[in-house]
Every structure is written in structure tokens, then in C-alpha cells.
Design an enzyme around this catalytic site. Structure first.
Site, mmCIF file in Angstrom:
data_model
loop_
_atom_site.group_PDB
_atom_site.id
_atom_site.type_symbol
_atom_site.label_atom_id
_atom_site.label_comp_id
_atom_site.label_asym_id
_atom_site.label_seq_id
_atom_site.Cartn_x
_atom_site.Cartn_y
_atom_site.Cartn_z
ATOM 1 N N ASP A 190 0.557 -16.855 -8.575
ATOM 2 C CA ASP A 190 1.378 -15.668 -8.329
ATOM 3 C C ASP A 190 0.544 -14.446 -7.981
ATOM 4 O O ASP A 190 -0.669 -14.392 -8.225
ATOM 5 C CB ASP A 190 2.280 -15.371 -9.528
ATOM 6 C CG ASP A 190 1.497 -15.065 -10.799
ATOM 7 O OD1 ASP A 190 0.458 -15.711 -11.033
ATOM 8 O OD2 ASP A 190 1.928 -14.182 -11.568
ATOM 9 N N ASP A 198 -6.930 -11.583 -5.495
ATOM 10 C CA ASP A 198 -6.406 -11.960 -6.808
ATOM 11 C C ASP A 198 -5.188 -12.854 -6.666
ATOM 12 O O ASP A 198 -4.073 -12.376 -6.633
ATOM 13 C CB ASP A 198 -6.057 -10.697 -7.587
ATOM 14 C CG ASP A 198 -5.689 -10.972 -9.031
ATOM 15 O OD1 ASP A 198 -5.969 -12.083 -9.515
ATOM 16 O OD2 ASP A 198 -5.120 -10.072 -9.673
ATOM 17 N N GLU A 208 1.183 -15.423 -14.071
ATOM 18 C CA GLU A 208 0.023 -14.812 -14.723
ATOM 19 C C GLU A 208 0.085 -13.294 -14.674
ATOM 20 O O GLU A 208 -0.437 -12.621 -15.575
ATOM 21 C CB GLU A 208 -1.270 -15.311 -14.056
ATOM 22 C CG GLU A 208 -2.539 -14.952 -14.808
ATOM 23 C CD GLU A 208 -3.131 -13.591 -14.433
ATOM 24 O OE1 GLU A 208 -4.051 -13.127 -15.141
ATOM 25 O OE2 GLU A 208 -2.687 -12.989 -13.430
ATOM 26 N N GLU A 228 -10.778 -16.464 -11.166
ATOM 27 C CA GLU A 228 -10.526 -15.032 -11.003
ATOM 28 C C GLU A 228 -11.607 -14.396 -10.130
ATOM 29 O O GLU A 228 -12.742 -14.876 -10.085
ATOM 30 C CB GLU A 228 -10.507 -14.344 -12.369
ATOM 31 C CG GLU A 228 -9.326 -14.706 -13.250
ATOM 32 C CD GLU A 228 -8.044 -13.994 -12.816
ATOM 33 O OE1 GLU A 228 -8.102 -13.106 -11.954
ATOM 34 O OE2 GLU A 228 -6.979 -14.341 -13.360
#
Length: 374
Positions: free
Chosen positions: A85, A113, A143, A172
């Protein structure tokens, strides 16, 4: 039988080729819009790609989370995870490429991201069929919202075996460096009470907004701690992030609220963090309530799998503390040491000009490939 016109048809998942050029694969993933709560199409596409191109993988669908695992009976298992997401789109889709200041960049919501990281993980999931350890790949939803809605919360409760391993890597953004552990995060509602009245006769009321002034003064004067853990420095932060109060321009408000966010070092528990905020605001006429909280995670860089990972990356890899919160915390809570590693500058996450350097995509892919083929 014709479809019920009241039921919208589900659009077939776009085809993803995980063996494509990493930039093309990232762009294709970015262009499947997946703001939190709308991850289904991307989850479908990832699942389809894994089933078609990963015959060595057991593929499991759990809601809008896709899990793929090898079962070769090897001594160690490494978990590699990335969330599907993004935060809401801000006119930055579809993706585009540009040259700026001598480097090539892929621009668009999620490039940093963390769909660049997802692309790297998806590519390696189908490629690393002979890794020296068993692998679990997790592509998960929700998330970017409250911790309680994160699908890893549900999976940890219902199927902790899906998250089990000796070491975990979260894709990440870290500019293809390593960021160990993460800070904890806590959100607190600080509420003041008063008495409503007409603003022309304020002496018969009690202004709740004014009662919040001492709260703001203490937060503005607060000096945050810097904690050094295993050689990594975590900088704490305590801030007001929202203020609400008042119903009309001629009414003295009878209640007002400041939302406070505390980012605390991973050597501090959530209970200790709450006690600290209450101590900072001690003596003020306010009510304090925690409405969201997540523990931090210690670096975990002293474990054997982490040392092997760092060795595979090479001596020039940058190793820092993770200054935000990430799902390494969830793995740490299950006894799985975890690090953050992926393409993209974390300072660009959630910005309107979100982008990822093309070089970062290649560096992250090659570094993880070395680890998985060592």
C-alpha cells in the site's frame, strides 16, 4: 446468468513480469494504484506473478497479503517482506522517468515507499530458487495506516508460522543502506475541558483552548533524548501534530484537544513511553489517553544471519539507526531479528515529489542477490 448490475465487476489483475528490467518492473507495480484499503488489484498481480514464475514456491493468499515460501529443509530461514500500500495519490501517478542533476529517477507515488523495494523482492522471489537458506516472501497490505489495521497484526495472531524465521529484511527505503531496528511510536490525545459560553460574555465561560497553552509550552521546550544502542544513535521526538477545538466563531469552547506523537528509542517500552509523556505534562489540567502505539525494535545486527547479510553487502555499506517506525518491530516481537534495506531515500517517502534513483534499484537488487546466492 448476467452479472448483477449492482455488483461492480472485478477488473483482472495486470500482468507483472518479475524477470523484466528492474526499472520497468517497478514502474509497472507503481502504476497499479494501491492506496491503503485498495490493495486488491496489486495483490492479485503479485500472486499471479509468483504462481506463474515461481514453481519452487508455495504461494498462500491471506486477504490482500501474498506469502510465498520455499521448503527445502535448510538450516536457516530468512523472511523478506514489503508492503503493497501507499499513502494517497497527489497527482503523481502514473509513474514517469526523468534525468536530474546527472542521475536518472523514477517518479511517482510509491516509487520510494516502497514499491521499489517490492519490485526487488518480487524479482528475487522467482530468481533465488537455489538460495543457501529457506526463504519466506511476504507482500502485505495496510501498512500506512493504524497499527491495528496492518495485516501483519492479524497474521502474527492467526498464523505466526508465516512470519517465523532466523532473520528478516524489510524492503523499506534506506538508499540501499542498512538501517537497524526502529523507534517505537505512540499517539496520545491530550484534552482540556472548559465551560461553553457566548464569546461576548466570556467571563461566564471557561476557554478550553486556552488551557492547552501550557501543554504547547512544555512540548516546545522539550529536549529529546539521543540513545546510542549497539553503536547506532536513535533520536527521540515528542511533538504536537494536531489541534482541534471550538464549534463556532462566537462560542467559548468547552473542550479542546492536542494530538501528540512520541517517537521513542527501542530501549524503551510502550509502557515506559506513556509514563514519560505523562511526566512531561504532569500537573497540567488535562486528560491524557493513548489511542495508537507500537513498540520499537533493537538493531539485532549482532546475530549470525545479520552478520552474514552485512558481509554480503560489502565493507562500504552504510549502517544507521532507523529513525522511523517500521514492521521490523513486529518481527522483533516474535523473536526474529530484522533490518530495513531497500531502494529510495526515506526522506522522500509520502512527498508529492516522491521518486527513487534508478541506481538505487540496481544497487539494492544486486546486493540482495549476493546475499541470496552466497
Amino acid at each position: 446468468m448476467p452479472a448483477d448490475p449492482a455488483t461492480p465487476a472485478h477488473t483482472p489483475a495486470p500482468l507483472l513480469d518479475p524477470r523484466a528490467d528492474i526499472v520497468e518492473l517497478t514502474a509497472a507495480i507503481v502504476d497499479i494504484e494501491s492506496v491503503s484499503g485498495n490493495e486488491r488489484a496489486l495483490a492479485d498481480a503479485v500472486e499471479q506473478a509468483l504462481r506463474i514464475h515461481g514453481p519452487h514456491l508455495e504461494v498462500i493468499r491471506d486477504g490482500d497479503t501474498v506469502i510465498a515460501r520455499t521448503h527445502r529443509g535448510l538450516d536457516q530461514r530468512v523472511v523478506l517482506a514489503g508492503h503493497l500500500d501507499t499513502v494517497p495519490v497527489a497527482g503523481n501517478l502514473p509513474s514517469s522517468r526523468r534525468s536530474r542533476k546527472g542521475r536518472e529517477e523514477l517518479v511517482g507515488r510509491g516509487t520510494c515507499d516502497m514499491k521499489g523495494g517490492v519490485a526487488v523482492l518480487l524479482r528475487l522471489a522467482v530468481e533465488a530458487d537455489a538460495a543457501p537458506m529457506d526463504l519466506t516472501w511476504i507482500f502485505y497490505d495496510h501498512e500506512e495506516v493504524a497499527a491495528a489495521d496492518n495485516s501483519l497484526t492479524r497474521i502474527a495472531a492467526e498464523h505466526p508460522e508465516y512470519l517465523a524465521g532466523d532473520f528478516a529484511i524489510l524492503g523499506e527505503p534506506t538508499s540501499a543502506g542498512v538501517e537497524g531496528g526502529c523507534k517505537g511510536t505512540m499517539k496520545l490525545a491530550v484534552t482540556a475541558r472548559g465551560v461553553a459560553a457566548h464569546s461576548a460574555r466570556d467571563w461566564v465561560g471557561d476557554n478550553a483552548i486556552h488551557h492547552l497553552a501550557p501543554v504547547l509550552q512544555r512540548l516546545a521546550a522539550y529536549e529529546a533524548r539521543r540513545a546510542v544502542i549497539d553503536g547506532l544513535e536513535y533520536r527521540e521526538a515528542l511533538n504536537a501534530v494536531a489541534i482541534t477545538g471550538g464549534i463556532a466563531g462566537n462560542v467559548i469552547p468547552d473542550h479542546a484537544r492536542i494530538d501528540v506523537n512520541y517517537r521513542f528509542a527501542p530501549d524503551t517500552t510502550a509502557a515506559q513511553a506513556e509514563a514519560h509523556v505523562r511526566q512531561v505534562l504532569e500537573g497540567l489540567d488535562v486528560e491524557i489517553e493513548v489511542f495508537d502505539s507500537a513498540e520499537g525494535a533493537l538493531p539485532g545486527l549482532d546475530t549470525a544471519p545479520a552478520r552474514a547479510f552485512l558481509a554480503a553487502l560489502g565493507d562500504d555499506v552504510r549502517v544507521d539507526a532507523k529513525q522511523g517506525w517500521t514492521d521490523v518491530s513486529r518481527f522483533a516481537a516474535l523473536g526474529v531479528p530484522a533490518v530495513n534495506f531497500g531502494p529510495g531515500d526515506p526522506l522522500l517517502a509520502h512527498t508529492d515529489d516522491e521518486h527513487v534513483p534508478i541506481e538505487d534499484l540496481h544497487r539494492a537488487l544486486e546486493a540482495l542477490r549476493r546475499f541470496l546466492t552466497a
